[in-house]
Scaffold this motif. Structure first.
Motif, PDB file in Angstrom:
ATOM      1  N   PRO A   1       1.096  -2.212  29.946  1.00 29.68           N
ATOM      2  CA  PRO A   1       2.302  -1.380  30.087  1.00 29.68           C
ATOM      3  C   PRO A   1       2.984  -1.537  31.453  1.00 29.68           C
ATOM      4  N   LEU A   2       2.284  -2.112  32.422  1.00 32.68           N
ATOM      5  CA  LEU A   2       2.871  -2.314  33.745  1.00 32.68           C
ATOM      6  C   LEU A   2       3.582  -3.661  33.845  1.00 32.68           C
ATOM      7  N   HIS A   3       3.383  -4.521  32.847  1.00 36.16           N
ATOM      8  CA  HIS A   3       3.963  -5.861  32.868  1.00 36.16           C
ATOM      9  C   HIS A   3       5.485  -5.800  32.952  1.00 36.16           C
ATOM     10  N   GLY A   4       6.031  -6.497  33.937  1.00 33.96           N
ATOM     11  CA  GLY A   4       7.486  -6.571  34.080  1.00 33.96           C
ATOM     12  C   GLY A   4       8.107  -5.398  34.819  1.00 33.96           C
ATOM     13  N   LEU A   5       7.303  -4.414  35.177  1.00 31.28           N
ATOM     14  CA  LEU A   5       7.836  -3.264  35.909  1.00 31.28           C
ATOM     15  C   LEU A   5       7.740  -3.504  37.409  1.00 31.28           C
ATOM     16  N   THR A   6       8.764  -3.108  38.124  1.00 24.10           N
ATOM     17  CA  THR A   6       8.694  -3.203  39.579  1.00 24.10           C
ATOM     18  C   THR A   6       8.005  -1.948  40.112  1.00 24.10           C
ATOM     19  N   LEU A   7       7.462  -2.075  41.300  1.00 24.66           N
ATOM     20  CA  LEU A   7       6.852  -0.912  41.955  1.00 24.66           C
ATOM     21  C   LEU A   7       7.902   0.177  42.160  1.00 24.66           C
ATOM     22  N   GLU A   8       9.116  -0.237  42.451  1.00 17.95           N
ATOM     23  CA  GLU A   8      10.212   0.728  42.627  1.00 17.95           C
ATOM     24  C   GLU A   8      10.453   1.529  41.344  1.00 17.95           C
ATOM     25  N   ALA A   9      10.430   0.860  40.204  1.00 11.39           N
ATOM     26  CA  ALA A   9      10.636   1.551  38.924  1.00 11.39           C
ATOM     27  C   ALA A   9       9.509   2.547  38.660  1.00 11.39           C
ATOM     28  N   ILE A  10       8.292   2.178  39.014  1.00 13.74           N
ATOM     29  CA  ILE A  10       7.135   3.053  38.808  1.00 13.74           C
ATOM     30  C   ILE A  10       7.245   4.294  39.698  1.00 13.74           C
ATOM     31  N   VAL A  11       7.520   4.092  40.984  1.00 13.17           N
ATOM     32  CA  VAL A  11       7.631   5.222  41.924  1.00 13.17           C
ATOM     33  C   VAL A  11       8.786   6.137  41.517  1.00 13.17           C
ATOM     34  N   THR A  12       9.904   5.558  41.132  1.00 12.92           N
ATOM     35  CA  THR A  12      11.068   6.348  40.717  1.00 12.92           C
ATOM     36  C   THR A  12      10.738   7.186  39.480  1.00 12.92           C
ATOM     37  N   ALA A  13      10.078   6.572  38.510  1.00 15.25           N
ATOM     38  CA  ALA A  13       9.713   7.292  37.284  1.00 15.25           C
ATOM     39  C   ALA A  13       8.754   8.440  37.591  1.00 15.25           C
ATOM     40  N   LEU A  14       7.784   8.195  38.459  1.00 21.16           N
ATOM     41  CA  LEU A  14       6.828   9.247  38.829  1.00 21.16           C
ATOM     42  C   LEU A  14       7.521  10.391  39.564  1.00 21.16           C
ATOM     43  N   ALA A  15       8.413  10.060  40.493  1.00 19.05           N
ATOM     44  CA  ALA A  15       9.131  11.087  41.247  1.00 19.05           C
ATOM     45  C   ALA A  15      10.021  11.910  40.312  1.00 19.05           C
ATOM     46  N   ASP A  16      10.632  11.251  39.341  1.00 15.42           N
ATOM     47  CA  ASP A  16      11.479  11.964  38.376  1.00 15.42           C
ATOM     48  C   ASP A  16      10.646  12.872  37.480  1.00 15.42           C
ATOM     49  N   TYR A  17       9.486  12.404  37.075  1.00 15.36           N
ATOM     50  CA  TYR A  17       8.647  13.141  36.124  1.00 15.36           C
ATOM     51  C   TYR A  17       7.909  14.300  36.797  1.00 15.36           C
ATOM     52  N   PHE A  18       7.252  14.019  37.924  1.00 13.06           N
ATOM     53  CA  PHE A  18       6.423  15.026  38.582  1.00 13.06           C
ATOM     54  C   PHE A  18       7.156  15.769  39.700  1.00 13.06           C
ATOM     55  N   GLY A  19       8.122  15.115  40.330  1.00 16.62           N
ATOM     56  CA  GLY A  19       8.726  15.657  41.549  1.00 16.62           C
ATOM     57  C   GLY A  19       7.875  15.238  42.741  1.00 16.62           C
ATOM     58  N   TRP A  20       8.501  15.145  43.900  1.00 20.47           N
ATOM     59  CA  TRP A  20       7.780  14.667  45.094  1.00 20.47           C
ATOM     60  C   TRP A  20       6.632  15.587  45.474  1.00 20.47           C
ATOM     61  N   GLN A  21       6.820  16.899  45.344  1.00 18.35           N
ATOM     62  CA  GLN A  21       5.770  17.832  45.769  1.00 18.35           C
ATOM     63  C   GLN A  21       4.503  17.639  44.947  1.00 18.35           C
ATOM     64  N   GLU A  22       4.651  17.615  43.620  1.00 20.86           N
ATOM     65  CA  GLU A  22       3.470  17.432  42.770  1.00 20.86           C
ATOM     66  C   GLU A  22       2.879  16.036  42.944  1.00 20.86           C
ATOM     67  N   LEU A  23       3.735  15.062  43.153  1.00 23.36           N
ATOM     68  CA  LEU A  23       3.257  13.696  43.388  1.00 23.36           C
ATOM     69  C   LEU A  23       2.379  13.666  44.641  1.00 23.36           C
ATOM     70  N   GLY A  24       2.810  14.364  45.692  1.00 21.91           N
ATOM     71  CA  GLY A  24       2.032  14.453  46.926  1.00 21.91           C
ATOM     72  C   GLY A  24       0.734  15.223  46.762  1.00 21.91           C
ATOM     73  N   GLU A  25       0.708  16.147  45.796  1.00 19.62           N
ATOM     74  CA  GLU A  25      -0.535  16.883  45.525  1.00 19.62           C
ATOM     75  C   GLU A  25      -1.502  16.027  44.712  1.00 19.62           C
ATOM     76  N   ARG A  26      -0.973  15.261  43.780  1.00 20.75           N
ATOM     77  CA  ARG A  26      -1.820  14.421  42.928  1.00 20.75           C
ATOM     78  C   ARG A  26      -2.359  13.208  43.676  1.00 20.75           C
ATOM     79  N   ILE A  27      -1.536  12.629  44.548  1.00 15.00           N
ATOM     80  CA  ILE A  27      -1.959  11.488  45.361  1.00 15.00           C
ATOM     81  C   ILE A  27      -1.636  11.856  46.809  1.00 15.00           C
ATOM     82  N   ALA A  28      -2.672  12.192  47.554  1.00 17.49           N
ATOM     83  CA  ALA A  28      -2.482  12.715  48.906  1.00 17.49           C
ATOM     84  C   ALA A  28      -2.236  11.592  49.916  1.00 17.49           C
ATOM     85  N   ILE A  29      -1.008  11.086  49.912  1.00 16.39           N
ATOM     86  CA  ILE A  29      -0.608  10.110  50.920  1.00 16.39           C
ATOM     87  C   ILE A  29       0.667  10.615  51.582  1.00 16.39           C
TER      88      ILE A  29
END
Length: 79
Positions: free
Chosen positions: A7-35
């Motif tokens: 499912p990651l084939h052909g996806l850019t890292l930018e597309a993945i990060v953008t999709a995650l930020a849209d789905y979870f929001g930055w705050q929850e993303l920061g809670e799920r992955i503490a970076i």
């Protein structure tokens, strides 16, 4: 025609990060992955810069993306 089952084939890292930020929001993303790039003044650009240099963090982001896809599939199945 060779189609990948990855499912990651052909996806850019930018597309993945953008999709995650849209789905979870930055705050929850920061809670799920503490970076810091997700917790302190988050942006796609700063995240990409960090994730391209940090394989373990990129692996966590890709794993969370796959989880998100499963969640979306489950939600769509229930409709």
């Amino acid at each position: 025609m060779n189609t990948s089952k990855d499912p990651l084939h052909g996806l850019t890292l930018e597309a993945i990060v953008t999709a995650l930020a849209d789905y979870f929001g930055w705050q929850e993303l920061g809670e799920r992955i503490a970076i810091r790039c997700f917790q302190s003044e988050p942006s796609v650009a700063s995240s990409l810069k960090f994730l391209r240099k940090t394989p373990w963090a990129r692996a966590k982001v890709e794993s969370l993306y796959l989880f998100m896809l499963r969640e979306q599939a489950r939600q769509n199945k229930g409709r």
